[in-house]
Design a protein around this motif. Structure first.
Motif, PDB file in Angstrom:
ATOM      1  N   GLU A   1       0.826  -1.219   0.000  1.00 49.84           N
ATOM      2  CA  GLU A   1       0.000   0.000   0.000  1.00 49.84           C
ATOM      3  C   GLU A   1       0.852   1.258   0.000  1.00 49.84           C
ATOM      4  O   GLU A   1       1.961   1.264   0.522  1.00 49.84           O
ATOM      5  CB  GLU A   1      -0.877   0.042   1.271  1.00 49.84           C
ATOM      6  CG  GLU A   1      -2.299  -0.361   1.039  1.00 49.84           C
ATOM      7  CD  GLU A   1      -3.204   0.010   2.204  1.00 49.84           C
ATOM      8  OE1 GLU A   1      -4.258   0.602   1.929  1.00 49.84           O
ATOM      9  OE2 GLU A   1      -2.884  -0.304   3.352  1.00 49.84           O
ATOM     10  N   TYR A   2       0.295   2.325  -0.547  1.00 50.33           N
ATOM     11  CA  TYR A   2       0.895   3.664  -0.442  1.00 50.33           C
ATOM     12  C   TYR A   2      -0.044   4.482   0.438  1.00 50.33           C
ATOM     13  O   TYR A   2      -1.173   4.767   0.059  1.00 50.33           O
ATOM     14  CB  TYR A   2       1.017   4.304  -1.827  1.00 50.33           C
ATOM     15  CG  TYR A   2       1.932   5.505  -1.874  1.00 50.33           C
ATOM     16  CD1 TYR A   2       3.114   5.474  -2.603  1.00 50.33           C
ATOM     17  CD2 TYR A   2       1.626   6.677  -1.184  1.00 50.33           C
ATOM     18  CE1 TYR A   2       3.969   6.565  -2.648  1.00 50.33           C
ATOM     19  CE2 TYR A   2       2.481   7.765  -1.221  1.00 50.33           C
ATOM     20  CZ  TYR A   2       3.645   7.711  -1.961  1.00 50.33           C
ATOM     21  OH  TYR A   2       4.490   8.785  -1.997  1.00 50.33           O
ATOM     22  N   ILE A   3       0.441   4.787   1.641  1.00 53.89           N
ATOM     23  CA  ILE A   3      -0.387   5.468   2.639  1.00 53.89           C
ATOM     24  C   ILE A   3       0.155   6.867   2.869  1.00 53.89           C
ATOM     25  O   ILE A   3       1.364   7.039   3.075  1.00 53.89           O
ATOM     26  CB  ILE A   3      -0.334   4.702   3.989  1.00 53.89           C
ATOM     27  CG1 ILE A   3      -0.922   3.310   3.844  1.00 53.89           C
ATOM     28  CG2 ILE A   3      -0.983   5.501   5.111  1.00 53.89           C
ATOM     29  CD1 ILE A   3      -2.398   3.229   4.080  1.00 53.89           C
ATOM     30  N   SER A   4      -0.696   7.862   2.832  1.00 51.74           N
ATOM     31  CA  SER A   4      -0.285   9.211   3.223  1.00 51.74           C
ATOM     32  C   SER A   4      -0.872   9.536   4.576  1.00 51.74           C
ATOM     33  O   SER A   4      -2.036   9.220   4.847  1.00 51.74           O
ATOM     34  CB  SER A   4      -0.784  10.249   2.213  1.00 51.74           C
ATOM     35  OG  SER A   4       0.009  10.205   1.060  1.00 51.74           O
ATOM     36  N   ILE A   5      -0.063  10.140   5.427  1.00 54.89           N
ATOM     37  CA  ILE A   5      -0.538  10.573   6.739  1.00 54.89           C
ATOM     38  C   ILE A   5      -0.591  12.097   6.732  1.00 54.89           C
ATOM     39  O   ILE A   5       0.419  12.762   6.503  1.00 54.89           O
ATOM     40  CB  ILE A   5       0.382  10.074   7.866  1.00 54.89           C
ATOM     41  CG1 ILE A   5       0.466   8.550   7.813  1.00 54.89           C
ATOM     42  CG2 ILE A   5      -0.125  10.544   9.217  1.00 54.89           C
ATOM     43  CD1 ILE A   5       1.340   7.934   8.868  1.00 54.89           C
TER      44      ILE A   5
END
Ligand SMILES: Nc1ncnc2c1ncn2[C@@H]1O[C@H](COP(=O)(O)OP(=O)(O)OP(=O)(O)O)[C@@H](O)[C@H]1O
Ligand SMILES: [Mg+2]
Length: 256
Positions: free
Chosen positions: A50-54
């Protein structure tokens, strides 16, 4: 909007392969008589690849969450699992191995070694990871070419632009073929155009290599390429949403 707890539990029920799982992570900093709850019960499950942005306002706990996931800081309570390993149970050597081989770190201020060339900076973590020197160097050349620095192998950081230094940091982060890339505001010090190039590069590497990317950012361009976006506030997960659930919000969202 999806409730964070619900999303997390759904993932577990479906037995989806995950790389990172945090359970009720709390981090309290005591400052004299007062205390700061930098993380206040964070439970999130991040799937492999996954590519997760916070996202979240300054002080909301993004960097602290990062440090907890990356094994750079010990939570006050709660658990962090990387590939089903409870990070808190590792001894110093095992933790060093995890940091060296499983995780690649990218920081806002690049943090590459100033007296070393681009090539040396990227070769170093492979040497620490036990790769033979000749192979490490060949691989470092390949990765630096991959990030567009084939003509800058022997330049030291002061002979490189900010965007080029961040490319060296990205090449270094990917050097040991990690399972996870942790990037803490990697485009914050870059101009818009260079920032976009860095974002594109991280996404390409994520897709080509299947590496899980967790990236804290204030940059809304980053959201366009994310699989899911996590919003933090006051040390808690405010919400988690898939990219396709937040179209309108991304276009109208303003930084709080
Ligand atoms: N070493 C520390 N000692 C005491 N308090 C700390 C420490 N590190 C962070 N904090 C506090 O914890 C909270 C979360 O900080 P953190 O750096 O995680 O925020 P952030 O979301 O990364 O912010 P930014 O967007 O500005 O980078 C803040 O209120 C901060 O003041
Ligand atoms: Mg931060």
């Amino acid at each position: 909007m999806t409730d964070p707890a619900e999303t997390t539990e759904t993932l577990i029920d479906d037995a989806v392969e995950y790389t990172v799982m945090t359970r009720d992570v709390v981090k309290i900093y005591r400052m004299g008589d007062s205390e700061v709850r930098a993380l206040d019960g964070v439970s999130v499950t991040i799937r492999t690849g996954e590519y997760i942005s916070i996202m979240g306002p300054s002080g909301s706990g993004k960097t602290t969450l990062f440090n907890a996931i990356g094994g750079l800081m010990k939570p006050t309570s709660g658990n962090v699992f990387i590939d089903e390993i409870d990070v808190a149970q590792l001894d110093a050597n095992e933790l060093a191995w995890l940091r060296c081989r499983k995780i690649g770190y990218i920081f806002q201020s690049y943090n590459i070694v100033k007296v070393m060339t681009a090539l040396e900076n990227v070769t170093l973590p492979m040497l620490f990871g036990g790769v033979p020197p000749d192979e490490a160097q060949d691989r470092a050349v390949d990765i630096l070419k991959r990030v567009g620095l084939g003509e800058r192998l022997l330049h030291t950081p002061k002979e490189l632009s900010g965007g080029q230094q961040q490319r060296v940091a990205i090449a270094r982060a990917f050097a040991n073929q990690p399972a996870i890339i942790l990037a803490d505001e990697p485009t914050a010090n870059l101009d818009l155009h260079t920032g976009e190039e860095i974002i594109d590069l991280m996404k390409e590497m994520n897709q080509e290599l299947g590496v899980t990317v967790i990236c804290s950012t204030h940059d809304h361009k980053m959201l366009d390429i994310s699989d899911r976006i996590v919003w933090m506030r006051d040390g808690q997960l405010q919400k988690i949403a898939r990219r396709d659930e937040v179209d309108i919000e991304i276009n109208t969202m303003t930084e709080k």
